[in-house]
Write an enzyme that holds these catalytic residues in place. Structure first.
Site, PDB file in Angstrom:
ATOM      1  N   ARG A 230       1.258  -1.414  -0.030  1.00 44.28           N
ATOM      2  CA  ARG A 230       0.274   0.407  -0.120  1.00 44.28           C
ATOM      3  C   ARG A 230       0.539   1.051   0.012  1.00 44.28           C
ATOM      4  NH1 ARG A 230      -3.350  -2.865  -1.918  1.00 44.28           N
ATOM      5  NH2 ARG A 230      -5.403  -3.101  -1.182  1.00 44.28           N
ATOM      6  N   GLU A 250      16.674   2.883  -6.858  1.00 45.45           N
ATOM      7  CA  GLU A 250      15.211   2.679  -7.650  1.00 45.45           C
ATOM      8  C   GLU A 250      13.711   2.493  -6.350  1.00 45.45           C
ATOM      9  OE1 GLU A 250      14.086   3.286 -11.228  1.00 45.45           O
ATOM     10  OE2 GLU A 250      16.631   2.946 -11.277  1.00 45.45           O
ATOM     11  N   HIS A 271      -1.705   0.058 -10.105  1.00 46.95           N
ATOM     12  CA  HIS A 271      -2.484  -1.077  -8.712  1.00 46.95           C
ATOM     13  C   HIS A 271      -2.429  -2.483 -10.348  1.00 46.95           C
ATOM     14  CE1 HIS A 271      -4.910  -1.728  -5.846  1.00 46.95           C
ATOM     15  NE2 HIS A 271      -4.109  -2.930  -5.782  1.00 46.95           N
TER      16      HIS A 271
END
Ligand SMILES: NC(=O)c1ccc[n+]([C@@H]2O[C@H](COP(=O)([O-])OP(=O)(O)OC[C@H]3O[C@@H](n4cnc5c(N)ncnc54)[C@H](O)[C@@H]3O)[C@@H](O)[C@H]2O)c1
Length: 391
Positions: A230, A250, A271
């Site tokens: 999340r 990164e 997502h």
């Protein structure tokens, strides 16, 4: 016959688990026994009188009025882990993307369209996209649940040295975890050691912003950080500093927002973690089986509001009681049963937070099932009494 209302389109693989001779399934149904849904917003919906169970094909249940359901004795299910393989595969992709400058290389190659001697330009320009192999590198996995375990085991198989951190590791997860995964003493120790870090914990009040300034300060320079859990788990201000000072080379995220999408050395994926047909099928199948087992036998598996209860059905008269988790309840129930001269063959009583579940097998209802429902329903704290099997 049980009536099942579908509030979203649900994969046939799942609906096929509900035998048509026992379950009537439709997108329109006046008074359903069960509901299957994905992300349909149920919060403003009036809960049908007969409704006994709601199964969410997926993990998140914030579209379901859980408290209202608990008070009415409606069991809410979800499907944890059903999309774990889909997420694992994208995390592995993310590990490679973070290493090999594949995205930047593809973007650059697109710019060669229409130019002459593309093959020569490719050979000349490819040097800027060199990136390391993952074999032999250290991967830290924070959170070893359904997804974290699959990622850790797959990374071991790819030749990485894998460290894990999860202070609440379940027994099941421990059984499934490769013995090659090294237990990190703390999250700080893990981030100080690893070249790649991937987060797989739920977002809640304890974990919000868990990857913060202090944790970035403990992180090894040049780390590649992956977030397929999340967005809110990583503190954006702290991430900006860590990207700027080279702590993170990164950042790969499945949760871009307006700020993160603007940052350099960030790969944003829209997502896609669970976006596979297999994952939808798995979720629908698991949701349908959970609802079916509950309606037919009173068995509860993967409920978010009532406790799990796996009592195999042996053909007796079965009654289920959903109630508040308060003292004196079992006594009040058994008093009524003994006053009616009904013999208990088996009884399970379990609780989860404020709510509890009692499942009772009787030799017979002795023709008193309706009277029993009425009498038991009058006990203070009982939300619902359900005759599961008349026998
Ligand atoms: N990208 C996507 O599309 C996608 C899809 C599914 C799930 N997810 C996210 O992935 C998360 C993990 O999913 P899962 O199925 O593995 O969940 P899970 O419940 O099986 O595992 C979560 C693990 O995190 C551990 N944990 C909790 N707090 C922790 C802490 N402070 N430190 C370390 N470990 C901690 C728990 O003990 C548990 O083992 C979900 O909560 C969800 O937010 C994302």
């Amino acid at each position: 016959m049980y009536n099942i209302l579908t509030l979203n389109s649900i994969s046939e693989v799942g609906l096929n688990k509900l035998e048509p001779e026992k379950f009537a399934v439709s997108g329109e149904m006046a008074n359903p026994d069960g509901i299957i849904l994905r992300s349909y917003e149920m919060k403003d919906m009036e809960l049908p009188e007969k409704l006994a169970g709601v199964a969410r094909a997926g993990a998140g249940t914030n579209n379901i009025p859980i408290d209202k359901c608990s008070e009415k004795g409606i069991v809410v299910f979800n499907t944890p882990g059903a999309n774990a393989n889909a997420v694992k595969e994208l995390v592995l992709t993310g590990i490679f993307l973070s290493s090999r400058k594949i995205v930047a290389g593809i973007e650059w190659a697109k710019e060669l369209k229409g130019k002459e001697n593309v093959d020569k330009l490719v050979e000349k320009g490819k040097g800027q996209f060199t990136g390391p192999e993952i074999k032999g590198k250290k991967l830290g996995v924070i959170g070893l649940g359904a997804i974290g375990v699959l990622v850790a085991n797959a990374a071991v198989a790819l030749g990485m040295e894998v460290y894990g951190y999860d202070p609440y590791l379940s027994v099941d997860a421990a059984w499934n975890l490769s013995s090659d995964v090294i237990k990190a003493a703390s999250m700080e120790a893990l981030v100080a050691e690893c070249d790649y870090i991937t987060i797989h914990v739920p977002l809640n009040d304890n974990t919000r912003g868990m990857y913060n300034k202090e944790l970035f300060a403990a992180t090894k320079k040049g780390t590649r950080l992956l977030n397929f859990a999340r967005g809110g788990l990583v503190d954006t201000e702290a991430l900006k500093t860590a990207l700027a000072d080279g702590t993170i080379t990164e950042y790969i995220t499945d949760f871009p927002d307006g700020e993160v999408i603007e940052l350099e050395n960030v790969i944003c994926i829209p997502h896609l973690g669970a976006s596979t047909p297999e994952s939808e099928d798995n979720c629908a199948e698991m949701a349908a089986i959970e609802l079916k087992q509950y309606l037919e036998y009173g068995i509860i598996k993967n409920s978010v509001n009532f406790p799990n209860c796996d009592a195999p059905y042996t053909g007796k008269a079965r009654i289920a009681l959903l109630h508040k988790n308060v003292s004196g309840m079992v006594g009040a129930i058994t008093n009524i049963l003994s006053a009616d001269a009904l013999n208990i063959d088996n009884m399970v009583n379990k609780s989860k937070g404020a709510w509890a579940y009692t499942l009772i097998d009787l030799d017979t209802f002795g023709g008193k099932a309706d009277k029993l429902v009425e009498e038991l329903g009058k006990i203070e704290g009982i939300c619902r009494v359900r005759i599961v099997q008349e026998a």
